[in-house]
Scaffold this motif. Structure first.
Motif, short mmCIF file in Angstrom:
data_model
loop_
_atom_site.label_atom_id
_atom_site.label_comp_id
_atom_site.label_asym_id
_atom_site.label_seq_id
_atom_site.Cartn_x
_atom_site.Cartn_y
_atom_site.Cartn_z
N GLN A 17 41.05 45.43 27.54
CA GLN A 17 39.88 44.80 28.15
C GLN A 17 39.86 43.30 27.91
O GLN A 17 39.31 42.54 28.70
CB GLN A 17 38.60 45.42 27.59
CG GLN A 17 38.37 46.85 28.04
CD GLN A 17 38.05 46.95 29.51
OE1 GLN A 17 37.50 46.04 30.09
NE2 GLN A 17 38.40 48.05 30.11
N ILE A 20 40.65 41.15 30.70
CA ILE A 20 39.62 41.05 31.72
C ILE A 20 40.07 41.57 33.08
O ILE A 20 39.32 42.23 33.77
CB ILE A 20 39.11 39.59 31.89
CG1 ILE A 20 38.56 39.08 30.56
CG2 ILE A 20 38.05 39.50 32.96
CD1 ILE A 20 37.35 39.83 30.07
N TYR A 21 41.33 41.34 33.49
CA TYR A 21 41.77 41.66 34.85
C TYR A 21 42.80 42.79 34.88
O TYR A 21 44.00 42.56 34.71
CB TYR A 21 42.39 40.41 35.50
CG TYR A 21 41.39 39.61 36.30
CD1 TYR A 21 40.57 38.69 35.67
CD2 TYR A 21 41.25 39.79 37.67
CE1 TYR A 21 39.63 37.97 36.38
CE2 TYR A 21 40.33 39.07 38.39
CZ TYR A 21 39.52 38.16 37.74
OH TYR A 21 38.59 37.45 38.44
N ARG A 85 34.73 47.86 38.88
CA ARG A 85 34.43 48.67 37.70
C ARG A 85 35.75 49.08 37.07
O ARG A 85 36.68 49.50 37.78
CB ARG A 85 33.61 49.90 38.08
CG ARG A 85 33.35 50.89 36.96
CD ARG A 85 32.70 52.14 37.53
NE ARG A 85 32.40 53.12 36.49
CZ ARG A 85 33.27 54.04 36.05
NH1 ARG A 85 34.50 54.07 36.53
NH2 ARG A 85 32.91 54.90 35.10
N GLN A 93 33.58 48.48 31.87
CA GLN A 93 33.39 47.09 32.26
C GLN A 93 32.96 47.03 33.72
O GLN A 93 33.64 47.57 34.60
CB GLN A 93 34.70 46.31 32.06
CG GLN A 93 34.65 44.86 32.48
CD GLN A 93 35.98 44.17 32.20
OE1 GLN A 93 36.60 44.37 31.17
NE2 GLN A 93 36.42 43.35 33.14
N ASN A 95 31.86 44.30 36.78
CA ASN A 95 31.99 42.88 37.09
C ASN A 95 31.49 42.58 38.50
O ASN A 95 31.72 43.37 39.43
CB ASN A 95 33.47 42.45 37.00
CG ASN A 95 34.14 42.92 35.74
OD1 ASN A 95 33.84 42.45 34.66
ND2 ASN A 95 35.05 43.87 35.87
N SER A 97 31.27 38.97 41.12
CA SER A 97 31.51 37.53 41.25
C SER A 97 31.20 37.06 42.67
O SER A 97 31.40 37.80 43.64
CB SER A 97 32.96 37.18 40.89
OG SER A 97 33.86 37.68 41.86
N GLY A 119 31.15 34.41 37.98
CA GLY A 119 31.02 35.86 37.82
C GLY A 119 30.26 36.24 36.57
O GLY A 119 30.05 35.44 35.66
N SER A 121 29.86 39.80 33.87
CA SER A 121 30.43 41.08 33.49
C SER A 121 29.57 41.75 32.43
O SER A 121 29.13 41.09 31.48
CB SER A 121 31.85 40.91 32.94
OG SER A 121 32.72 40.33 33.89
N GLN A 122 29.34 43.03 32.62
CA GLN A 122 28.65 43.83 31.60
C GLN A 122 29.70 44.67 30.89
O GLN A 122 30.41 45.46 31.52
CB GLN A 122 27.58 44.71 32.23
CG GLN A 122 26.79 45.53 31.21
CD GLN A 122 25.76 46.42 31.85
OE1 GLN A 122 26.02 47.05 32.87
NE2 GLN A 122 24.58 46.49 31.26
N THR A 151 31.87 34.24 33.66
CA THR A 151 33.19 33.67 33.93
C THR A 151 33.11 32.68 35.08
O THR A 151 32.32 32.85 36.02
CB THR A 151 34.23 34.75 34.29
OG1 THR A 151 33.74 35.53 35.39
CG2 THR A 151 34.51 35.66 33.12
N ASP A 171 39.61 33.33 35.32
CA ASP A 171 38.78 33.28 34.12
C ASP A 171 39.01 31.97 33.36
O ASP A 171 39.22 31.95 32.15
CB ASP A 171 39.07 34.49 33.22
CG ASP A 171 40.57 34.74 33.04
OD1 ASP A 171 41.37 33.90 33.49
OD2 ASP A 171 40.93 35.77 32.45
#
Length: 292
Positions: A17, A20-21, A85, A93, A95, A97, A119, A121-122, A151, A171
């Motif tokens: 995680q 992020i991507y 998601r 996660q 997101n 954006s 963006g 993110s939770q 982000t 990011d």
């Protein structure tokens, strides 16, 4: 065996995680996911949805959903939104954006676009439901396991006829007020920046057959260089068959079918070419796309 693998997934979820991507095999169909400069590069609205299931026979294995929508908003201005998601083991996660681009024409049939992304993110690491060796572990009790991060990203996208290329850092700036991705010992962020280069070209072989190679190169400072290569054969602009290669040792087969001139359905299957056991279970992607 499956329980052991699930535990390993749980232990590695944070490291995954932190990038992020998550990667998408059919990356050429969701360029906005990687590069905000792609927003509005077409002549009308376009929308794409992808569902990706990785090692699907294992409980807690990674799965990702991505929805992108983008369109021209005015003279030389484009906009778009990305919702995705990603879940692995106990970690979830979500997101969202917003993206905007500005176009500069460089010729009769070529242009360059510059894009910006904002963006939110939770993140929920699921520490409450994860397996724990020690309920009183000071790391678990002292670190936040859920919160929101922000982000900001940037990119550039070039297109000429049937060729395109893009470079992005989605990011570029990370706002982590809850210190979800921090090392308590050094008080430094554990997250590095992702750098993406994506390019492709469509080559007409005959009036009814075309070849379309696409490549994605990803650089993340703490990991080996990662790249995806897809080679599509397009028949009569309605049916696509392709093969993909992912570094270090994975292959893919995929197909897209134009149900109507604007609606496309697709499927991709990935399999590991090494002896790693998880490779025997493969990964699948389902695609739905609207727009030219």
């Amino acid at each position: 065996m499956k329980k052991i693998l699930l535990l390993l997934l749980s232990l590695s979820a944070f490291a995954v995680q932190a990038q992020i991507y998550p990667n998408i095999g059919q990356f050429q169909n969701v360029l906005l996911y990687y590069n905000p400069a792609y927003a509005g590069s077409g002549t009308q609205i376009r929308a794409t949805g992808i569902y990706r299931s990785q090692w699907s026979k294992y409980p807690g294995a990674p799965n990702t959903q991505v929805i992108t929508v983008e369109a021209p908003l005015g003279k030389n201005i484009g906009g778009g939104a990305v919702l995705n998601r990603h879940a692995i083991a106990n970690t979830l996660q979500l997101n969202f954006s917003g993206n905007v681009s500005y176009r500069i024409k460089t010729g009769r049939e070529s242009f360059v676009q510059f894009g910006l992304k904002a963006g939110i993110s939770q993140i929920n690491f699921g520490a409450g439901t994860a397996f724990k060796w020690d309920e009183n572990d000071p790391y678990i009790s002292s670190n936040a396991n859920r919160g929101i991060i922000g982000t900001f990203g940037a990119g550039v996208f070039y297109k000429k006829k049937s060729f395109y290329a893009g470079l992005s850092v989605p990011d570029l700036v990370l706002i982590d007020a809850n210190k979800l991705y921090y090392d308590d010992a050094t008080n430094k962020s554990l997250v590095k920046k992702n750098f993406f280069f994506i390019s492709g070209i469509k080559l007409n072989v005959t009036d009814f057959i075309a070849l379309q190679p696409n490549v994605l190169v990803r650089y993340y400072p703490t990991r080996p260089l990662n790249y995806y290569i897809n080679l599509s054969v397009i028949f009569n602009q309605t049916f696509t068959a392709g093969i993909g290669f992912m570094y270090p040792k994975a292959m893919a087969l995929y197909t897209n079918v134009n149900i109507t001139p604007k609606i496309v359905l697709g499927y991709r299957y990935e399999f590991n070419t090494s002896g790693f056991a998880l490779g025997n279970y493969g990964s699948s992607e389902i695609l739905v796309r609207y727009g030219f």
